[in-house]
Design a protein around this motif. Sequence first.
Motif, short mmCIF file in Angstrom:
data_model
loop_
_atom_site.label_atom_id
_atom_site.label_comp_id
_atom_site.label_asym_id
_atom_site.label_seq_id
_atom_site.Cartn_x
_atom_site.Cartn_y
_atom_site.Cartn_z
N GLU A 41 25.36 12.76 52.57
CA GLU A 41 25.32 11.86 51.41
C GLU A 41 26.72 11.58 50.88
O GLU A 41 27.03 10.46 50.48
CB GLU A 41 24.45 12.47 50.31
N LEU A 42 27.57 12.58 50.90
CA LEU A 42 28.95 12.40 50.46
C LEU A 42 29.66 11.38 51.34
O LEU A 42 30.33 10.47 50.84
CB LEU A 42 29.68 13.74 50.48
N TYR A 43 29.49 11.50 52.65
CA TYR A 43 30.12 10.56 53.57
C TYR A 43 29.52 9.16 53.44
O TYR A 43 30.23 8.17 53.57
CB TYR A 43 30.04 11.06 55.01
N GLU A 44 28.23 9.07 53.20
CA GLU A 44 27.61 7.75 53.00
C GLU A 44 28.20 7.07 51.78
O GLU A 44 28.49 5.88 51.80
CB GLU A 44 26.09 7.87 52.88
N TRP A 45 28.37 7.83 50.70
CA TRP A 45 29.00 7.28 49.49
C TRP A 45 30.43 6.83 49.80
O TRP A 45 30.85 5.74 49.42
CB TRP A 45 29.00 8.33 48.37
N TRP A 46 31.16 7.67 50.50
CA TRP A 46 32.55 7.37 50.86
C TRP A 46 32.64 6.08 51.65
O TRP A 46 33.47 5.22 51.36
CB TRP A 46 33.08 8.56 51.66
N GLU A 47 31.79 5.93 52.65
CA GLU A 47 31.79 4.72 53.47
C GLU A 47 31.34 3.50 52.67
O GLU A 47 31.95 2.43 52.75
CB GLU A 47 30.86 4.90 54.68
N ARG A 48 30.28 3.66 51.90
CA ARG A 48 29.73 2.56 51.10
C ARG A 48 30.76 2.07 50.08
O ARG A 48 30.85 0.88 49.79
CB ARG A 48 28.46 3.05 50.40
N SER A 49 31.54 2.99 49.54
CA SER A 49 32.54 2.65 48.54
C SER A 49 33.83 2.12 49.15
O SER A 49 34.74 1.70 48.43
CB SER A 49 32.87 3.88 47.68
N SER A 50 33.94 2.17 50.47
CA SER A 50 35.14 1.72 51.20
C SER A 50 36.40 2.47 50.77
O SER A 50 37.49 1.92 50.84
CB SER A 50 35.34 0.21 51.05
N LEU A 51 36.25 3.70 50.33
CA LEU A 51 37.40 4.47 49.88
C LEU A 51 38.28 4.91 51.04
O LEU A 51 39.46 5.18 50.87
CB LEU A 51 36.94 5.68 49.07
N TRP A 52 37.70 4.97 52.22
CA TRP A 52 38.45 5.37 53.41
C TRP A 52 39.48 4.32 53.80
O TRP A 52 40.35 4.57 54.61
CB TRP A 52 37.48 5.61 54.56
N GLN A 53 39.41 3.14 53.21
CA GLN A 53 40.34 2.06 53.56
C GLN A 53 41.63 2.12 52.75
O GLN A 53 42.34 1.14 52.65
CB GLN A 53 39.67 0.70 53.36
N GLY A 54 41.91 3.25 52.16
CA GLY A 54 43.18 3.41 51.44
C GLY A 54 43.15 2.84 50.04
O GLY A 54 44.13 2.25 49.60
N ALA A 55 42.06 3.03 49.33
CA ALA A 55 41.94 2.53 47.96
C ALA A 55 42.96 3.21 47.05
O ALA A 55 43.36 4.35 47.29
CB ALA A 55 40.53 2.77 47.43
N GLU A 56 43.36 2.51 46.03
CA GLU A 56 44.28 3.05 45.04
C GLU A 56 43.58 4.13 44.20
O GLU A 56 42.37 4.10 44.03
CB GLU A 56 44.78 1.93 44.12
N THR A 57 44.34 5.04 43.67
CA THR A 57 43.80 6.17 42.92
C THR A 57 42.86 5.75 41.79
O THR A 57 41.79 6.35 41.64
CB THR A 57 44.93 7.06 42.40
N PRO A 58 43.18 4.74 40.95
CA PRO A 58 42.24 4.37 39.88
C PRO A 58 40.89 3.91 40.41
O PRO A 58 39.85 4.17 39.79
CB PRO A 58 42.95 3.23 39.14
N VAL A 59 40.87 3.27 41.57
CA VAL A 59 39.61 2.83 42.18
C VAL A 59 38.81 4.03 42.66
O VAL A 59 37.60 4.12 42.45
CB VAL A 59 39.89 1.85 43.35
N VAL A 60 39.49 4.97 43.28
CA VAL A 60 38.84 6.20 43.74
C VAL A 60 38.28 6.96 42.55
O VAL A 60 37.14 7.44 42.58
CB VAL A 60 39.82 7.09 44.54
N GLN A 61 39.06 7.07 41.49
CA GLN A 61 38.60 7.81 40.31
C GLN A 61 37.36 7.17 39.71
O GLN A 61 36.39 7.87 39.40
CB GLN A 61 39.70 7.89 39.26
N ALA A 62 37.35 5.86 39.55
CA ALA A 62 36.18 5.17 38.99
C ALA A 62 34.95 5.37 39.86
O ALA A 62 33.85 5.64 39.36
CB ALA A 62 36.49 3.68 38.81
N ALA A 63 35.12 5.25 41.16
CA ALA A 63 33.99 5.43 42.10
C ALA A 63 33.49 6.87 42.05
O ALA A 63 32.28 7.10 42.04
CB ALA A 63 34.42 5.05 43.51
N ALA A 64 34.40 7.82 42.01
CA ALA A 64 34.01 9.23 41.97
C ALA A 64 33.31 9.58 40.67
O ALA A 64 32.32 10.33 40.67
CB ALA A 64 35.23 10.12 42.18
N GLU A 65 33.79 9.04 39.56
CA GLU A 65 33.14 9.29 38.27
C GLU A 65 31.71 8.75 38.26
O GLU A 65 30.79 9.42 37.79
CB GLU A 65 33.95 8.66 37.13
N GLN A 66 31.53 7.55 38.79
CA GLN A 66 30.20 6.94 38.83
C GLN A 66 29.26 7.74 39.74
O GLN A 66 28.12 8.02 39.38
CB GLN A 66 30.28 5.50 39.31
#
Length: 84
Positions: A41-66
């Motif tokens: 489930e963690l990896y599905e979220w990661w892929e769905r959020s496209s965080l693996w594509q080198g997202a900036e820290t504020p984007v990662v933080q917002a996605a992780a908080e949600q």
Amino acid sequence: MANGKPGDDPLLDIVKHGLAVFGDPCDALILEASKLCSRRELYEWWERSSLWQGAETPVVQAAAEQFLAELRKRAMDGGWELPD
């Protein structure tokens, strides 16, 4: 191809190897989320959020908080006791 060693996968670096990837609070949020869901489930979220594509820290933080908020709600609705 990634072999699971440090530096191969940012998500594994945080969850398995305890390495700083995005810094706090992002790494802490992702680590906490990993305790409330399966690795799949963690990896599905990661892929769905496209965080693996080198997202900036504020984007990662917002996605992780949600994601963490969703996991906490699910846990509470399921009767889990969560630490404060």
